[in-house]
Write a protein that holds these residues in place. Structure first.
Motif, short mmCIF file in Angstrom:
data_model
loop_
_atom_site.label_atom_id
_atom_site.label_comp_id
_atom_site.label_asym_id
_atom_site.label_seq_id
_atom_site.Cartn_x
_atom_site.Cartn_y
_atom_site.Cartn_z
N ASN A 202 11.76 15.29 12.09
CA ASN A 202 12.35 16.53 11.58
C ASN A 202 11.38 17.34 10.73
O ASN A 202 11.72 18.43 10.28
N ASP A 203 10.19 16.81 10.46
CA ASP A 203 9.24 17.46 9.57
C ASP A 203 8.10 18.04 10.40
O ASP A 203 7.34 17.31 11.04
N ARG A 205 5.34 19.02 9.63
CA ARG A 205 4.02 18.56 9.20
C ARG A 205 3.65 17.23 9.85
O ARG A 205 2.47 16.88 9.92
#
Length: 219
Positions: A202-203, A205
């Motif tokens: 979900n990130d 990065r």
């Protein structure tokens, strides 16, 4: 330990979960001014689980467009993350009331445990057990509806009644384990920690697919 409100017992949680499902299938976001912060986050966890459950049902449809199913899948991802975040917040607040986590680091990625010497570490957190109780309440609610159906034969209802009995027993067993853990934690005999799930998908990065998309967009 904070004495503003007692730690919730499993029977209170079952009542909270069941009432929300009875009133509005758990799909009404809890009002901030109705409960203390710990119970607010317990209620939010149940709300997100209820939303997740509803989207999971919709995602199994076979006579809608692919775009509708894709929207369901993205909603599932959002609600699952919110449910996980709420579970972690419940653990933070429980441990703060129990005096088992450093207040300054409780919300960080590396919360510092203040476990008493000789206390046993419980591998499952109390918040995770409460999350499981919420899911069991949803299963019980759904199975009870199967028992009450009139568009199916008695064999279906009988099978559903047997499953409902098992789910109720599972909730009672899990609730007893939760009550025992909180009692032991309050007495200094046991502790648990705030565990971060670090859901990297979900990130943007950390998810390699999203990193690649961002790099391609930059040219």
């Amino acid at each position: 330990m904070n004495s503003i409100a007692p730690l919730p017992a499993s029977k209170e949680l079952a009542q909270l979960h069941d009432q929300a499902l009875q009133d509005h299938d758990g799909l009404q976001e809890p009002a901030v001014d109705q409960v203390d912060e710990l119970r607010l986050w317990i209620a939010r966890n149940h709300f997100y689980n209820s939303k997740l459950w509803a989207e999971e049902d919709l995602a199994r449809r076979t006579q809608v467009t692919d775009s509708e199913i894709a929207a369901n899948k993205r909603a599932i991802d959002r609600y699952n993350q919110a449910r996980n975040d709420a579970t972690e917040r419940v653990d933070e607040l429980l441990l703060l009331r129990l005096g088992l986590v450093d207040a300054q680091s409780a919300r960080s990625d590396t919360p510092r445990s203040l476990a008493p010497a000789g206390a046993r570490l419980n591998s499952e957190t109390a918040g995770t057990m409460m999350d499981r109780l919420s899911i069991l309440a949803l299963k019980i609610h759904a199975m009870r509806r199967q028992v009450e159906r009139r568009d199916v034969d008695e064999a279906h209802r009988s099978s559903s009644r047997a499953k409902l009995g098992q789910l109720l027993q599972q909730r009672e067993d899990l609730g007893s384990c939760l009550d025992a853990l909180l009692a032991d934690a309050a007495a200094g005999r046991a502790f648990f920690k705030v565990y971060r799930q670090f859901k990297m998908y979900n990130d943007p990065r950390f998810n390699p697919a999203l990193v690649a998309e961002a790099a391609a967009a930059r040219g």
